[in-house]
Design a protein around this motif. Structure first.
Motif, mmCIF file in Angstrom:
data_model
loop_
_atom_site.group_PDB
_atom_site.id
_atom_site.type_symbol
_atom_site.label_atom_id
_atom_site.label_comp_id
_atom_site.label_asym_id
_atom_site.label_seq_id
_atom_site.Cartn_x
_atom_site.Cartn_y
_atom_site.Cartn_z
ATOM 1 N N LEU A 1 0.893 -1.253 0.046
ATOM 2 C CA LEU A 1 0.044 -0.130 0.067
ATOM 3 C C LEU A 1 0.867 1.354 0.095
ATOM 4 O O LEU A 1 0.270 2.334 -0.500
ATOM 5 C CB LEU A 1 -1.004 -0.043 1.215
ATOM 6 N N ALA A 2 2.031 1.202 0.262
ATOM 7 C CA ALA A 2 3.220 2.388 0.216
ATOM 8 C C ALA A 2 3.605 2.475 -1.115
ATOM 9 O O ALA A 2 3.995 3.702 -1.559
ATOM 10 C CB ALA A 2 4.199 1.995 1.273
ATOM 11 N N GLY A 3 3.156 1.693 -1.948
ATOM 12 C CA GLY A 3 3.788 1.750 -3.477
ATOM 13 C C GLY A 3 2.769 2.312 -4.436
ATOM 14 O O GLY A 3 1.479 2.044 -4.189
ATOM 15 N N ALA A 4 3.162 2.857 -5.343
ATOM 16 C CA ALA A 4 2.515 3.091 -6.690
ATOM 17 C C ALA A 4 1.047 4.051 -6.252
ATOM 18 O O ALA A 4 1.273 4.817 -5.572
ATOM 19 C CB ALA A 4 2.038 1.864 -7.339
ATOM 20 N N ASP B 1 10.421 11.657 -2.136
ATOM 21 C CA ASP B 1 10.175 13.250 -2.041
ATOM 22 C C ASP B 1 8.685 13.910 -1.906
ATOM 23 O O ASP B 1 8.738 15.114 -1.721
ATOM 24 C CB ASP B 1 10.640 13.612 -3.452
ATOM 25 N N ARG B 2 7.805 12.930 -2.079
ATOM 26 C CA ARG B 2 6.375 13.509 -1.792
ATOM 27 C C ARG B 2 5.727 12.322 -1.106
ATOM 28 O O ARG B 2 6.026 11.028 -1.169
ATOM 29 C CB ARG B 2 5.691 13.892 -3.119
ATOM 30 N N ALA C 1 10.912 5.167 -3.438
ATOM 31 C CA ALA C 1 11.651 5.356 -1.977
ATOM 32 C C ALA C 1 13.046 6.062 -2.228
ATOM 33 O O ALA C 1 13.750 5.511 -3.187
ATOM 34 C CB ALA C 1 11.702 4.174 -1.359
ATOM 35 N N LEU C 2 13.405 7.098 -1.444
ATOM 36 C CA LEU C 2 14.723 7.445 -1.262
ATOM 37 C C LEU C 2 15.483 6.566 -0.511
ATOM 38 O O LEU C 2 16.398 5.886 -0.746
ATOM 39 C CB LEU C 2 14.971 9.038 -0.935
ATOM 40 N N SER D 1 1.549 4.359 9.339
ATOM 41 C CA SER D 1 0.250 4.169 8.648
ATOM 42 C C SER D 1 0.601 4.643 7.091
ATOM 43 O O SER D 1 1.271 5.548 6.854
ATOM 44 C CB SER D 1 -0.444 5.101 9.255
ATOM 45 N N GLN D 2 -0.070 3.892 6.631
ATOM 46 C CA GLN D 2 0.085 4.036 4.968
ATOM 47 C C GLN D 2 -1.240 5.028 4.439
ATOM 48 O O GLN D 2 -1.323 5.172 3.226
ATOM 49 C CB GLN D 2 0.349 2.826 3.937
ATOM 50 N N VAL D 3 -2.140 5.250 5.327
ATOM 51 C CA VAL D 3 -3.087 6.435 5.007
ATOM 52 C C VAL D 3 -2.730 7.523 5.571
ATOM 53 O O VAL D 3 -2.726 8.609 4.483
ATOM 54 C CB VAL D 3 -4.322 5.796 5.919
ATOM 55 N N ASP D 4 -2.667 7.854 6.761
ATOM 56 C CA ASP D 4 -1.916 9.104 7.218
ATOM 57 C C ASP D 4 -0.401 8.974 7.287
ATOM 58 O O ASP D 4 0.341 8.290 8.064
ATOM 59 C CB ASP D 4 -2.239 9.267 8.709
ATOM 60 N N LYS D 5 0.358 9.282 5.946
ATOM 61 C CA LYS D 5 1.655 8.894 5.519
ATOM 62 C C LYS D 5 2.713 9.942 6.438
ATOM 63 O O LYS D 5 4.005 9.551 6.224
ATOM 64 C CB LYS D 5 2.036 9.064 4.220
ATOM 65 N N ARG D 6 1.949 10.861 7.444
ATOM 66 C CA ARG D 6 3.108 11.443 8.124
ATOM 67 C C ARG D 6 4.026 10.492 9.152
ATOM 68 O O ARG D 6 3.494 9.464 9.656
ATOM 69 C CB ARG D 6 2.540 12.615 9.115
ATOM 70 N N ILE D 7 5.236 10.779 9.350
ATOM 71 C CA ILE D 7 6.193 10.041 10.320
ATOM 72 C C ILE D 7 5.800 9.760 11.366
ATOM 73 O O ILE D 7 5.604 10.951 12.240
ATOM 74 C CB ILE D 7 7.518 10.186 9.833
#
Length: 337
Positions: free
Chosen positions: A95-98, A232-233, A239-240, A330-336
């Motif tokens: 879910l983190a991809g694409a 970057d976004r 991923a960096l 969380s891959q929904v709220d992507k804030r670290i």
């Protein structure tokens, strides 16, 4: 786009027989291959469509574990009840991809076989040893912000782009393949290659071999895990640095640990010997700092990507703290977190 012939395979044997011929590609979701053909990076003489093969099931293995069909779509895999319950690290990484649209089309087999997104690989006007062996590597001494800091060679500094693969590496998956010589199982650690002096070959598949499934072992990491992706976004970006952590705690100490890095090497990056050094240790900042140093030992920047080394060190420590606390990213709220 150059002309090519098209075959719709009715069986795995038919597909692998056709696939052993030169300049032949298997076609599944096509989310990477079609782009490569449009850019004339790949010029297949023949496409073998495998979408009619019965390889889209996700099922429990008789001895425990889970088999992911190679043609199961990424979205169906991420939202499968057993994957969500028993392998949440994998669901999180997918879910983190694409994007949702791509995850609905992309297949599991295609995901692990996708090719690098190096600028020079995609630009046929520039030198690239991966695309055209012997032509040179434009990224070395060039624009290399997204490139490798580990496992690179003087022939290639490209990185592997998959998120799913980073979780599969941490979970000790096994790739099932079939080909002209029969069936075989490839441990995930041995599936992808470092560039060495032959960066044009991404993996250890032999001509005509077809990925049929990916097997996950029975050991479940359902509480202390995380997939942390820095980019970057916040969406639709490679991923960096990414970190997959699967951890088990017993009596306040680490009893099992697997950590894989993405965005830093030609393949998912693991060092099991470094993981073993943390067994029996308390999950604290001192242990995590030592581990980050061990996992990144030998990391070398290429100029524009020098920042990746301290970024990766901080990401590893942050991911380990998330896993230890049982608060996965969380891959929904992507804030670290």
């Amino acid at each position: 786009m150059i002309p090519f012939s098209y075959i719709r395979a009715g069986s795995a044997d038919e597909a692998t027989a056709a696939g052993k011929e030169p300049a032949t590609w298997f076609l599944a979701g096509g989310t990477n291959l079609i782009d490569l053909m449009k850019e004339t990076v790949e010029r297949p003489a023949r496409l073998v469509d495998i979408n009619q093969l019965p390889l889209d099931q996700i099922e429990t293995l008789p001895g425990g574990g889970l088999r992911l069909g190679a043609l199961a779509r990424n979205a169906d895999t991420a939202y499968h009840p057993t994957v969500e319950a028993d392998y949440p690290l994998l669901a999180s990484a997918i879910l983190a991809g694409a994007s949702p649209q791509l995850r609905n089309a992309a297949t599991n087999g295609g995901n692990i076989n996708q090719r690098t997104r190096c600028y020079y690989f995609y630009d046929v006007a520039t030198p690239c040893n991966k695309r055209e062996p012997g032509s040179g590597c434009g990224a070395i001494n060039g624009v290399n912000r997204i490139h490798a800091i580990l496992g690179a060679s003087d022939q290639c500094i490209a990185t592997h782009p998959s998120d799913m693969c980073i979780a599969l590496a941490a979970l000790d998956a096994t790739v099932q393949v079939t080909g002209p010589a029969g069936q075989r199982s490839i441990p995930f650690a041995d599936y992808h290659r470092l560039p060495g002096d032959n960066p044009s070959k991404d993996n250890t598949l032999q001509p005509g071999e077809l990925v049929t499934a990916i097997d996950l072992p029975d050991g479940k990491f359902t509480k202390n895990y995380t997939y942390l992706k820095l980019r970057d976004r916040l969406s639709y970006a490679f991923a960096l640095v990414s970190v997959a952590v699967a951890m088990k705690l017993e009596g306040g100490a680490i009893s099992d640990l697997r950590v894989a890095l993405g965005g830093v090497a030609h393949k998912p990056w693991r060092r099991p010997e470094a993981e073993r050094q943390l067994l029996g240790r308390a999950p604290d900042d001192a242990a995590f700092s030592e581990f980050a140093d061990a996992l990144l030992d030998g990391a070398v920047g290429q100029g524009e990507n020098d920042f990746k080394i301290p970024l990766a060190r901080k990401a590893i420590q942050r991911a380990l703290r998330q896993a230890a606390a049982g608060t996965p990213q969380s891959q929904v709220d992507k804030r670290i977190a």
